[in-house]
Design a protein around this motif. Structure first.
Motif, mmCIF file in Angstrom:
data_model
loop_
_atom_site.group_PDB
_atom_site.id
_atom_site.type_symbol
_atom_site.label_atom_id
_atom_site.label_comp_id
_atom_site.label_asym_id
_atom_site.label_seq_id
_atom_site.Cartn_x
_atom_site.Cartn_y
_atom_site.Cartn_z
ATOM 1 N N MET A 60 54.674 76.865 32.619
ATOM 2 C CA MET A 60 53.981 77.413 31.448
ATOM 3 C C MET A 60 53.592 76.238 30.566
ATOM 4 S SD MET A 60 53.001 80.272 29.936
ATOM 5 C CE MET A 60 51.626 79.802 28.854
ATOM 6 N N ILE A 61 52.279 76.043 30.411
ATOM 7 C CA ILE A 61 51.755 74.897 29.684
ATOM 8 C C ILE A 61 51.117 75.389 28.393
ATOM 9 C CG2 ILE A 61 50.198 72.902 29.837
ATOM 10 C CD1 ILE A 61 50.289 73.631 33.002
ATOM 11 N N GLY A 62 51.497 74.790 27.273
ATOM 12 C CA GLY A 62 50.908 75.188 25.998
ATOM 13 C C GLY A 62 51.576 76.409 25.409
ATOM 14 N N ASP A 99 51.640 84.035 21.669
ATOM 15 C CA ASP A 99 51.064 83.232 20.595
ATOM 16 C C ASP A 99 49.601 82.859 20.787
ATOM 17 O OD1 ASP A 99 53.598 83.152 19.342
ATOM 18 O OD2 ASP A 99 54.203 81.501 20.656
ATOM 19 N N ALA A 100 49.066 83.038 21.978
ATOM 20 C CA ALA A 100 47.679 82.636 22.252
ATOM 21 C C ALA A 100 47.216 83.309 23.537
ATOM 22 C CB ALA A 100 47.587 81.109 22.400
ATOM 23 N N PRO A 101 45.906 83.347 23.763
ATOM 24 C CA PRO A 101 45.420 83.825 25.063
ATOM 25 C C PRO A 101 45.994 82.970 26.195
ATOM 26 C CG PRO A 101 43.609 83.584 23.510
ATOM 27 C CD PRO A 101 44.801 82.947 22.875
ATOM 28 N N ARG A 119 49.252 89.158 27.277
ATOM 29 C CA ARG A 119 48.616 90.031 26.287
ATOM 30 C C ARG A 119 47.100 90.013 26.358
ATOM 31 N NH1 ARG A 119 51.931 89.421 20.574
ATOM 32 N NH2 ARG A 119 53.988 90.086 21.365
ATOM 33 N N ARG A 120 46.550 88.824 26.585
ATOM 34 C CA ARG A 120 45.095 88.682 26.595
ATOM 35 C C ARG A 120 44.762 87.359 27.253
ATOM 36 N NH1 ARG A 120 41.113 86.533 22.867
ATOM 37 N NH2 ARG A 120 42.758 85.904 21.429
ATOM 38 N N GLY A 121 43.736 87.350 28.100
ATOM 39 C CA GLY A 121 43.355 86.085 28.691
ATOM 40 C C GLY A 121 42.483 86.237 29.917
ATOM 41 N N GLU A 142 34.635 74.364 18.802
ATOM 42 C CA GLU A 142 35.940 73.719 18.797
ATOM 43 C C GLU A 142 37.013 74.639 18.235
ATOM 44 O OE1 GLU A 142 36.339 70.821 20.221
ATOM 45 O OE2 GLU A 142 34.203 70.809 20.635
ATOM 46 N N GLY A 143 36.631 75.884 17.923
ATOM 47 C CA GLY A 143 37.576 76.780 17.263
ATOM 48 C C GLY A 143 38.595 77.371 18.216
ATOM 49 N N ARG A 144 39.637 77.915 17.640
ATOM 50 C CA ARG A 144 40.672 78.568 18.418
ATOM 51 C C ARG A 144 40.995 79.891 17.751
ATOM 52 N NH1 ARG A 144 39.251 75.253 21.211
ATOM 53 N NH2 ARG A 144 40.355 73.495 22.163
ATOM 54 N N ALA A 145 41.091 80.920 18.550
ATOM 55 C CA ALA A 145 41.523 82.218 18.054
ATOM 56 C C ALA A 145 42.993 82.406 18.407
ATOM 57 C CB ALA A 145 40.691 83.335 18.698
#
Length: 272
Positions: free
Chosen positions: A21-23, A28-30, A101-103, A268-271
């Motif tokens: 698991m990287i990142g 917490d994120a997609p 959750r999402r990705g 460059e944004g992150r959701a």
């Protein structure tokens, strides 16, 4: 759902599956879930998952299916519908266990075929897009011929010791894959029906010199899919463009990922 360490094993069904698991965690994120090729493993992706995580900001989950890497070996011979079994019987439990959750699903070769079956057959609203590198939807004569040559290289050449670096039971890995594809009954294998049921954007990447599949695979996706299909042909690459042309492959996947997962952010944004 469990708390994921950077690496370890997950019990899914009767198998212990190795993973990285990287990142950020799925909570917490997609998350980009990567599905390896027919002779691949979590480790055989090399540093591509790490580079993909850095480029996209998404979490990247990589694992070895049963019969690969350090995961539990499988009983041979594999059933000829082993990719559909993986997609519809194993992958749902794995995604639930990691708290997906999402990705995106990102698959290479066999892994791309598994991703296609899951996306079309599971109706999982958490999957927002699918990236397929060198996918197979039907069997082509040239692909079977290439696999036959690969088997010769395994039996009499230097392929077996090379693969043994990546798999704890290399014979289980190789014969589980090659014996299925070279079974005469496998010529009827066809998963194209799942493509019509995919309801999210698809990106297909294929090396211009892919020795295991032709552009016929891409044409089938374009004909069968009702969803958008982005196609990228990677010059100077064969069946593994993420190894043979990593920059072009990474750039294409990153652009697709940002467009699908971060549609309301800048480039460059992150959701979250």
């Amino acid at each position: 759902m469990i708390s994921l360490s950077p690496s370890g094993f997950l019990k899914v069904g009767a198998a212990d599956l190795e993973y990285r698991m990287i990142g950020p965690a799925p909570a917490d994120a997609p998350t980009i879930v990567m599905l390896h090729e027919g002779l691949g493993s979590a480790a055989l992706w090399g540093d591509f998952p790490d580079r993909l995580q850095a480029a996209t900001g998404a979490g990247v989950f990589v694992y070895s299916r049963a019969g690969y890497g350090a995961s539990t070996k499988v009983e041979l011979p594999r059933p000829l519908d082993y990719m559909s079994i993986e997609a519809l019987d194993v992958l749902p439990g794995l995604l639930d266990k990691i708290g997906f959750r999402r990705g995106l699903l990102l698959g290479h070769s066999d892994g791309a075929s598994i991703a296609a079956v899951y996306a079309g057959g599971a109706g999982d609203h958490r999957v927002r897009g699918v990236v397929m590198i060198a996918p197979h939807f039907i069997v082509e004569d040239m692909g079977v011929a290439a696999i036959a040559e690969t088997r010769k290289a395994y039996e009499t050449g230097g392929l077996k010791p090379k693969l043994a670096r990546w798999h704890s039971d290399v014979d289980n890995t190789f014969h589980g894959w090659s014996d299925a594809w070279l079974n005469p009954k496998f010529r009827n294998w066809d998963i194209s029906e799942y493509l019509a049921y995919i309801r999210v954007p698809v990106a297909i990447l294929q090396g211009a010199d892919d020795q295991y599949g032709t552009v016929r695979q891409i044409e089938i996706a374009q004909q069968e899919c009702y969803c958008p299909v982005d196609v990228t042909i990677i010059p100077g690459a064969g069946h593994s463009p993420h190894r043979e042309a990593p920059e072009a492959t990474l750039n294409s996947i990153t652009e697709f990922t940002k467009r699908i997962l971060y549609p309301h952010e800048g480039s460059e944004g992150r959701a979250v």
